[in-house]
Design a protein around this motif. Structure first.
Motif, PDB file in Angstrom:
ATOM      1  N   GLN A 274       0.822  -1.208   0.000  1.00 12.90           N
ATOM      2  CA  GLN A 274       0.000   0.000   0.000  1.00 12.90           C
ATOM      3  C   GLN A 274       0.857   1.259   0.000  1.00 12.90           C
ATOM      4  N   ARG A 275       1.937   1.247   0.801  1.00 17.33           N
ATOM      5  CA  ARG A 275       2.795   2.439   0.842  1.00 17.33           C
ATOM      6  C   ARG A 275       3.499   2.651  -0.490  1.00 17.33           C
ATOM      7  N   HIS A 278       1.152   4.011  -3.087  1.00 16.01           N
ATOM      8  CA  HIS A 278       0.918   5.435  -2.854  1.00 16.01           C
ATOM      9  C   HIS A 278       2.121   6.263  -3.308  1.00 16.01           C
ATOM     10  N   VAL A 282       0.496   8.088  -6.300  1.00 16.58           N
ATOM     11  CA  VAL A 282      -0.205   9.266  -5.793  1.00 16.58           C
ATOM     12  C   VAL A 282       0.766  10.428  -5.665  1.00 16.58           C
TER      13      VAL A 282
END
Lengths: 324, 324
Positions: A274-275, A278, A282
């Motif tokens: 997830q990190r 991102h 993102v």
């Protein structure tokens, strides 16, 4: 929030304050920035409670069985925490809470702690939140931790797979043997309970499941999930389920530490994934780069292949392409 | 399989062979190794069909509405492909197929192509398979493509979000306004249909949704999802849903290319994410490294932080940590 405040919530949790338990689970649920530091503070107290995951199709009677299992734990004067998780259907939050009303004779018992978590449309993270919440309940000092999912599906499997023992609950009719097989339910099962065993078809379903388990495990040095029948609503056969769970726990005994470490690696994999996602998409530079490739008219797969090549070149020996 | 065989399946698809359509969708569904090359072969024919995603809670009457929308498309002598996807509940495959029986008056109509996809417990990949299947239906030459999900949840959102226009179907009772809001359903909606509008509470639900949409979009230069009521089962108000969809399509017109490219970037993100996860954790060196950290007694978050630091150092300017 200061580090001191964070530490004090962890201290209060370790001191057995029920309010701190509830609040720390909210931190876990909301991925509060203070959670990792709090976990450091109570990490040494994590790992004592056996963890049981319960999954199965809707209508199999999971909640009733969980209720009876909790009752049995309490009869041994042990405390229990129940986490009811619905990762895939935010809109069934009401139904889930409705189910929990059946457990209301537990609600005045301080030896039972019940908590529901429903997805709120956030990207993934439910399995992470569930593991963190189990760690909190464990550190608080509950003797057993149950995590129950409402439906079946990948997100639900990810949640229960973090437990030491996974109990899959089926019943005749609701999901027949072929469906259970196809769905991958058996792959996560350590114990299989055929609930509502008084209904027609229960024996046939049990036989089908036993055969499937046998085909899957024959000749391999792996745990063979026992298949037991019960009728939780009639309080019949619950002790067989308990015995099957106990036999899996006894089997784990010798290598519980390795078993749990392997599950922790999966937890780290999710957190890092997830990190990384991102950081790349993102806040990072991948999106504009891919957009430029797509403008040139390449297919999404070609754009993915180009980017993947760039990424793996940088990552060196941390990655290894499958030798295709 | 040789490249020649792959090319010929793509050729047959482009020639309008229905068998090739079905088989190429199976390639998409099973992540067949030949799919990316086949996509190259028919990529120039992808992008003509408007794509409509339909989601909403179980019981809202999505299938009936989809049935009526398909009927309306056929009345304009346009062809339509319907992809019914159930990413989170492998065990409801039967129910999904049951729903499809309602569409059986379409099954003898060659202008309607219906396909169901249910998760088989595989890790993710459902959104990828759905986009690929839509690309196949589009290249085959179907005039419109619908993708419908059975439930609600992150996996379902990922599926419908790949469409040009997302229709969220609600009905009074099944999921009230507060639940829809909490679930994040409104975040993905381009059009909101309140179905079963003859039931009590429909007007109130419509008003609630309109207010929520207004709060969300007020003062921002974004599309305001229209809220329309219908009773698909009575064939009442379906034209209002069609008009709302048409108005969103008209709104997209000017920037459809950018809108679609942004969605393609998300597709690439998923493909790269899955490949990267595999390369790091299945074939790569991350798992043993993390296991070693965990043996030292650090928390999973600390182990994740160490690994993440190693990863981002290698990735250089492709990643950017959020400025915390």
């Amino acid at each position: 929030m200061t580090d001191a405040t964070r530490a004090s919530l962890a201290d209060r949790l370790l001191a057995g304050e029920r309010g701190a338990l509830a609040r720390m689970i909210s931190w876990a649920e909301n991925a509060h920035a203070g959670f990792p530091a709090a976990l450091e503070a109570f990490w040494s107290r994590v790992g004592r409670a056996p963890r049981l995951g319960i999954t199965g199709p809707p209508g199999a009677g999971k909640s009733t069985l969980v209720d009876e299992l909790a009752r049995a734990v309490r009869a041994q004067e042990r405390t229990v925490g129940v986490l009811a998780v619905d990762p895939s259907s935010p809109l069934t939050g009401g139904a889930l809470l409705g189910d929990r009303i059946r457990m209301e004779d537990h609600t005045t018992d301080p030896g039972v702690f019940i908590r529901s978590m429903a997805s709120r449309g956030s990207h993934g993270g439910m399995a992470r939140a569930a593991v963190d919440a189990m760690d909190v309940m464990d550190a608080y000092g509950l003797d057993e931790v149950f995590v129950e999912t409402v439906g079946v599906g990948q997100a639900e499997y990810d949640v229960v797979a973090a437990a030491d023992t996974v109990l899959v609950v089926l019943c005749p009719g609701a999901g027949d043997g072929v469906q259970a097989l196809k769905s991958g339910l058996l792959e996560v099962a350590d114990v299989i309970a055929i609930n509502k065993a008084d209904l027609p078809g229960a024996d046939r379903l049990a036989t089908d499941m036993e055969e499937s388990v046998h085909i899957r495990t024959a000749g391999r040095e792996v745990w063979t999930p026992p298949v037991v029948t019960c009728s939780a609503g009639r309080r019949d056969g619950v002790e067989r389920v308990l015995e099957a769970i106990a036999s899996h726990r006894a089997h784990l005994e010798d290598h519980l530490v390795e078993h749990r470490r392997a599950k922790r690696v999966q937890q780290v994999r999710q957190v890092v994934g997830q990190r990384l996602d991102h950081a790349l998409w993102v806040t990072g530079a991948c999106a504009p780069r891919v957009e430029a490739h797509l403008r040139e008219g390449v297919t999404p797969y070609a754009a993915a292949a180009r980017l993947f090549e760039d990424l793996t070149r940088s990552l060196g020996d941390l990655v290894q392409e499958p030798s295709a």
